[in-house]
Design an enzyme around this catalytic site. Structure first.
Site, PDB file in Angstrom:
ATOM      1  CG  HIS A   1      -1.911  -1.012   1.170  1.00 53.08           C
ATOM      2  ND1 HIS A   1      -3.359  -0.543   0.990  1.00 53.08           N
ATOM      3  CD2 HIS A   1      -1.920  -2.236   1.602  1.00 53.08           C
ATOM      4  CE1 HIS A   1      -4.040  -1.781   0.927  1.00 53.08           C
ATOM      5  NE2 HIS A   1      -3.126  -2.777   1.511  1.00 53.08           N
TER       6      HIS A   1
ATOM      7  CE  LYS B   1      -6.483  13.358   0.326  1.00 49.77           C
ATOM      8  NZ  LYS B   1      -6.708  12.486  -0.307  1.00 49.77           N
ATOM      9  NE  ARG B   2      -2.647   7.600   6.235  1.00 48.61           N
ATOM     10  CZ  ARG B   2      -1.618   7.440   5.731  1.00 48.61           C
ATOM     11  NH1 ARG B   2      -0.456   7.454   6.425  1.00 48.61           N
ATOM     12  NH2 ARG B   2      -1.221   7.056   4.225  1.00 48.61           N
TER      13      ARG B   2
ATOM     14  CE  LYS C   1      -2.309  10.396   3.063  1.00 41.75           C
ATOM     15  NZ  LYS C   1      -2.972   9.459   2.067  1.00 41.75           N
TER      16      LYS C   1
ATOM     17  CB  THR D   1     -10.172   4.966  -0.902  1.00 42.19           C
ATOM     18  OG1 THR D   1      -9.638   5.239   0.323  1.00 42.19           O
ATOM     19  CG2 THR D   1      -9.649   3.743  -1.128  1.00 42.19           C
TER      20      THR D   1
ATOM     21  CE  LYS E   1     -13.908   6.192   0.957  1.00 42.17           C
ATOM     22  NZ  LYS E   1     -13.111   6.133   2.207  1.00 42.17           N
TER      23      LYS E   1
END
Ligand code: DL6
Length: 753
Positions: A315, A494-495, A500, A601, A605
Site C-alpha cells: 500500500h 485524509k491523514r 499528501k 480512496t 468517494k
C-alpha cells in the site's frame, strides 16, 4: 426480517416506543440487529479467506446493517410514527476506533463487498481498547487523547476460541471477539475477528493522555493502534503487537481448517491469507512454526504449504513506511520466529543466488515486505500507476524474479456505505432515474443518457443542496462552525502527511487571503475544509495542523476576508464525519506529489458523490481522469516520471523555488510577526524553514500551477450548467471504483474461493 419496534419496546421496557430516548432506541436497534445476525449462517466454501490487517476502520454499523438487511426504510417509518428521527438515533452510536486512514477503511469496504458477494472470508485483527487516539485541538494544536470507544459499544460478541501466545520470556492468553459482517441483501454472513489480551489492563492508560507504560507487555498489547514508535520501546511494542496478532490468526486458521476437514498438508485448499500491508507479514514464519513444531512437518514441506496460501498487498512506496525490524527485536519478541526468518532468508539466498537487493535479512535488519514477496504467491499494488512504479522501480528486482506474482488491483469503495448510507438524497435520485439495480451492480453509467436532461440535473443539484444542509448542521453541532449556504465546498480529508501536501493547500489559502485583501472579491464564498489526524511523533505534520488552525482563526477574525473565505479543520475526523462531509463537497482535493499516493480512496468517494476532482496525476486519480475525460476533471503538477527523476538525480532545489518572488511571499507569510505572536513560534519557524530549504515533497514545485488551476475551477463553478454536467459524469463513471469489482478481481486472480 420483520421488526416490530413498538412490541419490542413494550416487551423490553414496559413502555411505548414514543417514550424511549434516542440512546435507548439506538441500543435496542443494535440488539435487534445483533440477535438477528447471530441466527444467520456463515458463508460456506471449502477455501476460506483470512484478511489480516492491523486496521479495520469500520465506522458506525447500525445504519449500514439496517440497509444490508433491507429494513432501513421500515425502521425509519416506525420510528417516525412514534415521533422519533432515525438520524438522531444513529448519532447515539459510538464509532469503533479500530483504524487510522485509507488502509483501514479499504479493509472495511472489502469486508462489506466480500459479504455482499457471498464469499467465505473473515477479517482478522486486534481489538484496540483506545484505538489510534481521539484528536482534540488545544491552543491551535493537535492533542491526542485515548479514544475509549469500548465502554459503549454493542457489536462485539465473545467467541469461545482462545489461544496462547508465547513470547521470549513470557506467555499470554488471548480472547476473541467477533463482529458479524452482513452483506447487502444476503441471508448469510462473515465476521470481523478481533483478538484481545486476556490480561489487558486499561488502567495503564492515564486519563486524557496516550502515554502509557510500554514495558508492561503482558497488559498493554491491545491498548492502542500504532503506539508511538519514535523510541526503541515503542518500536519493540509494535513487533510484540504484530506477533500477537499473527500468532492468534495463524492458530485460528489451522484450527478452522482442521475443523473443516483439512489434514494440514492440503491447507492451501482450505485457507488463503491476504496480508494487508506488512504489519501481518510475520504470519508467514508463524504458520511455518506451527506446522513444524506443533504438527510435525518437515521445514521444507511447511514452507511449500505456506507459499501456496499467502498473498501480500503493498500500500505504499514510501520507503519509511515499508517496515523493517532489527533481527535482534525479533529475537527478543519471539526467538523461534527469528530463527525461522533466518532460515527463510538462507533458503531464499540459496534459491536466488544471494542478491542483497532482495534479501530478507540484511545487515541485521529484517525486511518484512521482502519476506512477504518471496514467500507469498501473489503481490499486488492498489492502483495501476502504483503497481507500475512497484514493477519498474521500487520493487523491480523482485519483479524480475517473479513477474507472474505481480498484479494490480485498483482499490474500491462500497456503494452501500458511500451512497446509500451517507447520501440518501442522491441514492433516492439514482433509484428514481436508474431503478434500484445499481445498488448491487454498482453500474451508474445509465446516468450519462441524462447529461442534457434539465430535470435530472436539477434533481442532482437538489441532492447536493440537501447534503450541504446536512453537513452545515453537522459542522455547527460538532464543531461550532457556521458555513454560508451558498459557499463552494472544497475539501481535503485524509491523514496529515507531507506527501499528501496539505501544506500546499495552506499556501493557496494564504494566496487567496492576500488576493482578497488586494480587492479581488470572489463571486461567492469559498469554504475550505480539512480533516485528518497526524501521527503524534510526526512533528512536521503537527506543524501543518497548527498552520491550518491558525489560518482558520486568522481569516475568521478578518472582517474583509471572512465573508469570502473560510477555513475549517474538523476535529477528530472519522468515518462518521466523512459521511457528512463527502456528499456535500463540490471540489475534491487530491494533490499529493505524483508517484507518492499509492491509490487514495477518498478520491473515489468524492467522485461518486458528484464532486469534481482537482488533482495531480497520482494513484487512482490517473484512472479517474481516464474515465471522466479532460473536461470533467482538473489536473496539474509535475508528472510522476519527472518526480522520480528529480529524486534519483537529487535535482530538486527547494530553496531555488522558494526564492521565486510569488512563492517566497507565501512561504514567508507562515512566519510573519502577527502569526508568530498569535501561534506557536517554534512550530511556525520550523515549518517555514522546512519548506524554504527542504520541501521534501516538492509543494513549491507545483504551487503556482496549483493556484492557477484552482482559480480556473472556481471560475468554472460559476457556469452552473456546465458544472452540473461535470458532476453528473463523475457520478456516472464511478461504478469502476466499486469495491465489489475489486473483490471480484481479488477472488478471480488470487483467492479462488
Ligand atoms: O490502499 C489503501 C490506501 C491507499 O489508498 C493510500 O494511497 C495509501 O497511502 C494507504 N497506505 C497506507 C500504508 N502506509 N503508508 N503510508 O496507509 O493505503
Amino acid at each position: 426480517m420483520k421488526i416490530d419496534l413498538e412490541a419490542r419496546s413494550q416487551e423490553k421496557f414496559g413502555r411505548p416506543l414514543a417514550e424511549l430516548d434516542d440512546t435507548t432506541i439506538c441500543t435496542m436497534l443494535e440488539d435487534i440487529v445483533r440477535e438477528h445476525a447471530a441466527t444467520m449462517p456463515l458463508n460456506e466454501g471449502k477455501r476460506r479467506l483470512y484478511y489480516l490487517s492491523a486496521e479495520f476502520l469500520i465506522g458506525r454499523l447500525l445504519t449500514n446493517n439496517l440497509i444490508e438487511l433491507g429494513v432501513y426504510d421500515d425502521v425509519k417509518a416506525q420510528l417516525a410514527a412514534a415521533g422519533h428521527d432515525l438520524g438522531a438515533v444513529e448519532e447515539r452510536e459510538v464509532e469503533p476506533s479500530l483504524g487510522n486512514g485509507g488502509l483501514g477503511r479499504l479493509a472495511a469496504c472489502f469486508l462489506d463487498s466480500i459479504a455482499t458477494l457471498g464469499l467465505p472470508g473473515d477479517g482478522v485483527g486486534l481489538n484496540y481498547h483506545y484505538g489510534l487516539f481521539h484528536q482534540r485541538f488545544v491552543d491551535l494544536q493537535q492533542a491526542a487523547e485515548p479514544d475509549g470507544w469500548l465502554d459503549r459499544q454493542d457489536w462485539l460478541v465473545k467467541d469461545e476460541k482462545a489461544y496462547t501466545v508465547e513470547f521470549g520470556g513470557f506467555t499470554v492468553k488471548s480472547r476473541l471477539y467477533d463482529i458479524d459482517v452482513l452483506g447487502y441483501g444476503r441471508t448469510t454472513k462473515n465476521r470481523l475477528r478481533l483478538f484481545d489480551l486476556e490480561s489487558v489492563d486499561d488502567s495503564l492508560v492515564p486519563v486524557n493522555s496516550i502515554d502509557f507504560d510500554k514495558g508492561e507487555l503482558a497488559k498493554n498489547l491491545t491498548l492502542f493502534l500504532y503506539p508511538d514508535d519514535s523510541d526503541d520501546a515503542g518500536r519493540l511494542l509494535r513487533v510484540y503487537q504484530e506477533y500477537f496478532m499473527v500468532s492468534n490468526a495463524a492458530q485460528l486458521i489451522l484450527d478452522e481448517a482442521v475443523e473443516r476437514g483439512s489434514n494440514l498438508h492440503d491447507l492451501p485448499d482450505y485457507a488463503v491469507v491476504q496480508i494487508n500491508d506488512t504489519h501481518p507479514s510475520m504470519v508467514i514464519p508463524e504458520l511455518v512454526r506451527l506446522l513444524v513444531d506443533v504438527h510435525g512437518f518437515e521445514f521444507d514441506e511447511a514452507v511449500s504449504v505456506v507459499r501456496r496460501m499467502v498473498a501480500y498487498t503493498n500500500h505504499t512506496i514510501l520507503a519509511e513506511a515499508l517496515e523493517k525490524w532489527p533481527l535482534e527485536s525479533l529475537k527478543t519478541v519471539a526467538p523461534r520466529i527469528a530463527e525461522i526468518v533466518v532460515k527463510l532468508d538462507e533458503l531464499e539466498r540459496a534459491e536466488n543466488g544471494s542478491n542483497d537487493a532482495v534479501a530478507i535479512v540484511r545487515d541485521g535488519v529484517v525486511h518484512m515486505a521482502h519476506m512477504a514477496i518471496h514467500y507469498g504467491f501473489s503481490i499486488n499494488g492498489v492502483a495501476a500507476l502504483h503497481t507500475k512504479i512497484l514493477e519498474d522501480t521500487e520493487l523491480h528486482p523482485f519483479y524480475e524474479l517473479y513477474p507472474e506474482k505481480f498484479s494490480n488491483k485498483t482499490n474500491g469503495i462500497t456503494f452501500r456505505r458511500w451512497i446509500m448510507d451517507a447520501n440518501p438524497a442522491l441514492s433516492g435520485v439514482l433509484d428514481d432515474v436508474l431503478g434500484t439495480d445499481w445498488r448491487t451492480s454498482c453500474d451508474l453509467s445509465g446516468l450519462l443518457a441524462f447529461k442534457d436532461d434539465d430535470a435530472v440535473l436539477a434533481r442532482l443539484d437538489d441532492a447536493k443542496s440537501e447534503a450541504k444542509a446536512g453537513m452545515r448542521e453537522f459542522l455547527w453541532e460538532t464543531q461550532g462552525v457556521r458555513i454560508p449556504e451558498d459557499a463552494i465546498i472544497d475539501v481535503q480529508v485524509k491523514r496529515i502527511h507531507e506527501y499528501k501536501r496539505q501544506q500546499m493547500l495552506a499556501l493557496y489559502i494564504i494566496w487567496k487571503y492576500l488576493d482578497i485583501k488586494n480587492g479581488n472579491i470572489p463571486a461567492r464564498p469559498l469554504t475550505i475544509i480539512f480533516g485528518g489526524k497526524a501521527a503524534p511523533a510526526y512533528t512536521i505534520a503537527q506543524d501543518i495542523i497548527h498552520l491550518i488552525l491558525l489560518l482558520s482563526r486568522w481569516i475568521a477574525a478578518d472582517p474583509v476576508v471572512s465573508p469570502h473565505l473560510q477555513v475549517v479543520m474538523i476535529e477528530n475526523y472519522n468515518v462518521s464525519a466523512a459521511e457528512r462531509v463527502i456528499p456535500a463537497a463540490d471540489i475534491s482535493e487530491q494533490i499529493s506529489l505524483a508517484s507518492k499516493e499509492a491509490s487514495g480512496t477518498s478520491n473515489m468517494k468524492f467522485m461518486l458523490n458528484g464532486a469534481v476532482t482537482l488533482c495531480t496525476l497520482d494513484g487512482a486519480n490517473v484512472e479517474i481522469a481516464d474515465l471522466v475525460g479532460d473536461e470533467n476533471i482538473y489536473t496539474f503538477g509535475t508528472s510522476s516520471k519527472e518526480v522520480e527523476r528529480l529524486y534519483a538525480e537529487h535535482a530538486y532545489d527547494a530553496h531555488a523555488h522558494y526564492l521565486r518572488p510569488g512563492v517566497k511571499l507565501l512561504v514567508d507569510f507562515i512566519a510573519n510577526p502577527a502569526f508568530l505572536a498569535l501561534g506557536n513560534a517554534e512550530r511556525l519557524h520550523r515549518l517555514h524553514d522546512d519548506m524554504a530549504w527542504k520541501d521534501w515533497f516538492m509543494a513549491l514545485l507545483d504551487i503556482e500551477e496549483y493556484i492557477q488551476k484552482k482559480e480556473q475551477v472556481l471560475a468554472d463553478y460559476e457556469n452552473r450548467d456546465a458544472w452540473r454536467k461535470k458532476s453528473l459524469v463523475n457520478i456516472a463513471k464511478a461504478g469502476a471504483f466499486s469495491s465489489d469489482r475489486t473483490i471480484r478481481q481479488y477472488n478471480e486472480d488470487i483467492w479462488h474461493l
